[in-house]
Scaffold this active site. Sequence first.
Site, mmCIF file in Angstrom:
data_model
loop_
_atom_site.group_PDB
_atom_site.id
_atom_site.type_symbol
_atom_site.label_atom_id
_atom_site.label_comp_id
_atom_site.label_asym_id
_atom_site.label_seq_id
_atom_site.Cartn_x
_atom_site.Cartn_y
_atom_site.Cartn_z
ATOM 1 N N LYS A 53 31.485 41.421 31.966
ATOM 2 C CA LYS A 53 30.329 41.674 31.087
ATOM 3 C C LYS A 53 29.374 40.489 31.133
ATOM 4 C CE LYS A 53 33.154 44.699 28.288
ATOM 5 N NZ LYS A 53 34.038 44.869 27.130
ATOM 6 N N GLN A 97 35.820 42.410 21.552
ATOM 7 C CA GLN A 97 36.695 42.877 22.630
ATOM 8 C C GLN A 97 38.046 43.310 22.054
ATOM 9 O OE1 GLN A 97 35.808 43.144 25.996
ATOM 10 N NE2 GLN A 97 37.777 44.174 26.173
ATOM 11 N N ASP A 120 28.472 48.611 21.458
ATOM 12 C CA ASP A 120 29.640 49.338 21.963
ATOM 13 C C ASP A 120 29.728 50.742 21.351
ATOM 14 O OD1 ASP A 120 31.310 48.524 23.956
ATOM 15 O OD2 ASP A 120 32.548 47.214 22.709
#
Length: 281
Positions: A53, A97, A120
């Site tokens: 990322k 995460q 997200d």
Amino acid sequence: MSAEILDGKELSKKIKENLKNEVDKLKEQGINPKLAVIMVGDNSASAVYVKNKSNACKKVGIDFEEFLLPEETTEDELIELIEKLNVDNTVDGILLQSPVPNHININRAFETISPKKDVDGFNAVNVGNLTIGRDCFVSCTPYGVMRMLEEYNIDVAGKTAVVIGRSNIVGKPMLQCLLSKDATVTICHSKTKNLEEVVSKADIVIAAIGKPNFVTGNMIKDGAVVIDVGINRLEDGKLCGDVNFEEASQKASYITPVPGGVGPMTVAMLVENVVKAAKQK
Ligand code: NAD
């Protein structure tokens, strides 16, 4: 039949090049998109995902700040950091995460991320907006799958699609995305009884299970489109998907490889969501 490969690696490169041009223009207007990524504890797989990322953001010109918190971080400490990032005007996107250590309630953490910075798409506000067809941040993996289908001119309207897996981050938003484009969608999961029969009738099969080679060639209808979301590391260190590629590619019309299919598209969609967040600020 030998299937055409849906090349997520190549497509994601093209998407990132376009995003770079967009970011260059934003910078001329004084807007500097930035993503903050939080990782709690040591997890080698997560570290690889975060690195991917970070590389993608750098390529596109997006600022990237990593918060590596120790394993013993408390839930309240994590929430405090998220709240700080929520009000930090230099931060456009916040990504937590997963997984996080067991003592942390990840849903509480996702709920704390401002819906406007939830790149997200895991916050209930974004999930709800996706369900009722409003503009929102869509979970990056299903979003990447939809983009891939679109770019290859695979129309899902009226087709029967079977999603295997019902997780909040892949299976369920995948269902909503396909439904919003008029597919007839079935979800299979660990309690589904006649899974093989259901899958074998599908025009589009999307596997998001986390079990190597779970979907075999005999489950695939001739000419079906096969999307493999799974990422499984085998004992020899190699990556493999949830679909038996050798078998399924003999029956499918299109198929994604692992690696090089859905994975790179997921990262590209994250970058796109950060740019969107920066533009909406
Ligand atoms: P998860 O463990 O949260 O969910 C797995 C789902 O599979 C569950 O809903 C479960 O009901 C279903 N399942 C388990 N066993 C089954 C069985 N025998 N029959 C039918 N269904 C069964 O996993 P997840 O987070 O949704 O991820 C799934 C896979 O996708 C994993 O391999 C993960 O690494 C991968 N993944 C890839 C990307 C990407 O960018 N390519 C992104 C997220 C997840």
